[in-house]
Design an enzyme around this catalytic site. Sequence first.
Site, PDB file in Angstrom:
ATOM      1  N   ARG A  37       0.751  -1.366   0.099  1.00  0.00           N
ATOM      2  CA  ARG A  37       0.120  -0.075   0.124  1.00  0.00           C
ATOM      3  C   ARG A  37       1.001   1.048   0.086  1.00  0.00           C
ATOM      4  O   ARG A  37       0.525   2.385  -0.604  1.00  0.00           O
ATOM      5  CB  ARG A  37      -1.055   0.001   1.176  1.00  0.00           C
ATOM      6  CG  ARG A  37      -2.078  -0.944   0.985  1.00  0.00           C
ATOM      7  CD  ARG A  37      -2.947  -1.012   2.184  1.00  0.00           C
ATOM      8  NE  ARG A  37      -4.170  -1.929   1.946  1.00  0.00           N
ATOM      9  CZ  ARG A  37      -4.980  -2.268   2.677  1.00  0.00           C
ATOM     10  NH1 ARG A  37      -4.724  -2.362   3.839  1.00  0.00           N
ATOM     11  NH2 ARG A  37      -6.097  -2.818   2.405  1.00  0.00           N
ATOM     12  N   LYS A 198     -18.800 -15.183   2.974  1.00  0.00           N
ATOM     13  CA  LYS A 198     -20.188 -14.525   3.183  1.00  0.00           C
ATOM     14  C   LYS A 198     -21.007 -14.590   1.737  1.00  0.00           C
ATOM     15  O   LYS A 198     -20.340 -13.386   0.816  1.00  0.00           O
ATOM     16  CB  LYS A 198     -20.097 -13.284   3.894  1.00  0.00           C
ATOM     17  CG  LYS A 198     -19.467 -13.730   5.232  1.00  0.00           C
ATOM     18  CD  LYS A 198     -19.772 -12.521   6.367  1.00  0.00           C
ATOM     19  CE  LYS A 198     -18.643 -12.150   7.071  1.00  0.00           C
ATOM     20  NZ  LYS A 198     -17.678 -11.156   7.021  1.00  0.00           N
ATOM     21  N   GLY A 350      -8.552  -9.312  -0.307  1.00  0.00           N
ATOM     22  CA  GLY A 350      -7.115  -9.853   0.518  1.00  0.00           C
ATOM     23  C   GLY A 350      -6.749 -11.181  -0.053  1.00  0.00           C
ATOM     24  O   GLY A 350      -5.716 -11.335  -0.430  1.00  0.00           O
ATOM     25  N   GLY A 373     -12.975  -3.648   0.069  1.00  0.00           N
ATOM     26  CA  GLY A 373     -14.495  -3.497   0.227  1.00  0.00           C
ATOM     27  C   GLY A 373     -14.725  -2.655  -0.686  1.00  0.00           C
ATOM     28  O   GLY A 373     -15.929  -2.412  -1.440  1.00  0.00           O
TER      29      GLY A 373
HETATM   30  P1  AMP Z   1     -14.566 -13.163   2.683  1.00  0.00           P
HETATM   31  O1  AMP Z   1     -14.231 -12.462   3.836  1.00  0.00           O
HETATM   32  O2  AMP Z   1     -16.135 -13.565   2.653  1.00  0.00           O
HETATM   33  O3  AMP Z   1     -14.107 -13.065   1.277  1.00  0.00           O
HETATM   34  O4  AMP Z   1     -14.290 -14.757   3.083  1.00  0.00           O
HETATM   35  C1  AMP Z   1     -12.994 -15.241   3.047  1.00  0.00           C
HETATM   36  C2  AMP Z   1     -12.801 -16.378   3.790  1.00  0.00           C
HETATM   37  O5  AMP Z   1     -13.694 -17.461   3.458  1.00  0.00           O
HETATM   38  C3  AMP Z   1     -11.416 -17.195   3.970  1.00  0.00           C
HETATM   39  O6  AMP Z   1     -10.889 -16.989   5.326  1.00  0.00           O
HETATM   40  C4  AMP Z   1     -11.678 -18.720   3.647  1.00  0.00           C
HETATM   41  O7  AMP Z   1     -10.913 -19.341   4.664  1.00  0.00           O
HETATM   42  C5  AMP Z   1     -13.205 -18.684   3.804  1.00  0.00           C
HETATM   43  N1  AMP Z   1     -13.716 -19.645   3.051  1.00  0.00           N
HETATM   44  C6  AMP Z   1     -13.599 -20.031   1.655  1.00  0.00           C
HETATM   45  N2  AMP Z   1     -14.136 -21.087   1.271  1.00  0.00           N
HETATM   46  C7  AMP Z   1     -14.603 -21.760   2.440  1.00  0.00           C
HETATM   47  C8  AMP Z   1     -15.456 -22.902   2.560  1.00  0.00           C
HETATM   48  N3  AMP Z   1     -15.594 -23.815   1.768  1.00  0.00           N
HETATM   49  N4  AMP Z   1     -15.734 -23.257   3.878  1.00  0.00           N
HETATM   50  C9  AMP Z   1     -15.511 -22.269   4.764  1.00  0.00           C
HETATM   51  N5  AMP Z   1     -14.671 -21.049   4.737  1.00  0.00           N
HETATM   52  C10 AMP Z   1     -14.470 -20.707   3.532  1.00  0.00           C
END
Ligand code: AMP
Length: 392
Positions: A37, A198, A350, A373
């Site tokens: 950054r 999410k 990230g 974001g």
């Molecule tokens: P996000 O902040 O929504 O982009 O989510 C990122 C996180 O999603 C990472 O820490 C991953 O470990 C988690 N993630 C990705 N795929 C899976 C999965 N199949 N089950 C649980 N966590 C997941």
Amino acid sequence: MNKFNTIRDIDVKGKRVLVRVDFNVPLDGEKVTDDTRIRAALPTIEALLKEGASVILMSHLGRPKGKKDPKYSLKPAAARLAELLGREVKMAPDCIGEEVANMAKELKAGDVLLLENVRFYAQETDNDEAFAKELASLGEVYVNDAFGSAHRAHASTTGIAKFLPAAAGLLMERELSELGKLLDNPAEPFVVLLGGAKVSDKIGVMQNLIGKADYILVGGGMAFPFLKVRGLEIGKSLCDGDLEVPKSILAKAEGTKTQILLPIDVVAAAELAENAPNENIDVENIPADKMGLDIGPKTVAKFQDIIAQAKTIFWNGPMGVFEKKPFDLGTRRVAQAVADSQARSVVGGGDSVAALTQAGLAPKITHVSTGGGASLEFVEGRQLPGVVALSK
Ligand code: AMP
């Protein structure tokens, strides 16, 4: 798109230019562990110095919640910036107050001053007008180069623009131009890859891109609510949020050109742990006591095929639990496919950026966004407050 001045449109010679940067960098005690950054802000800082300005930098770091906390001091960032610029960077003891005002007044052309963390004051995130005015009093021109904070309406990103002539920095300009091209007649096929945990974070992007994208490829934990809506058993897999949301998304895509593709197989394990015993299972056969932790090899192959034909790609979010081996493989293979493609590619977030960087693939991407974001909100079609504030 909003019309705004950039640093090329303004005269900064002999002026004190107050620049909002995003130096929210990871620290290990006194050391910056990833200076991406800081490097991203160098073109703007160097251009202003070359034009004969003195530069006053301001940023947030972490979430000190409106209190002075040495753990969130920007001092390590000043040290790293000085190394990268090859010149002295003065560190202010605060971001407002008499001592800081005096330091700012004494600056000469070519000088660089970094203010202390603006989030040491709750007024920053409250977008307090008096606080914004006091920050503004330090400079004569305001430049916002902190794309990563552009989706926040804070004093240093929006409030301040009321009190000074304002312009976008070079990083801000590049981010908006590269992301803007995704929404404005993207070359087809336009392939969107979404992953992560999410659904709620990515729902706006799906909604905005239905009808625009040719494919939305869904991986990661966010695929399971969609699989469930399609009537499949997902065992112990993550299932975030209300199922009405993925249901409405699938319904909205029907009859449009956008195909939403879900995983056809997953790498499943009984627990979420490094090197947990695992197997590849078709999504129709996920047992009740297992969870899907990555996309499986058939899904990877299908996604690779589609990515290879793409002319435009937008990717945000890992395809699996990227932090734990071997559940990082799906994300890594997708990263390789995006890097190998001839498409104009934009990657934000990230984990997706980390996957590219760790594999040395970032240089093969058209644009790696510095704002996770902020890039999502932009692609959702939302107005970013930090950009609106710069509008003429
Ligand atoms: P996000 O902040 O929504 O982009 O989510 C990122 C996180 O999603 C990472 O820490 C991953 O470990 C988690 N993630 C990705 N795929 C899976 C999965 N199949 N089950 C649980 N966590 C997941």
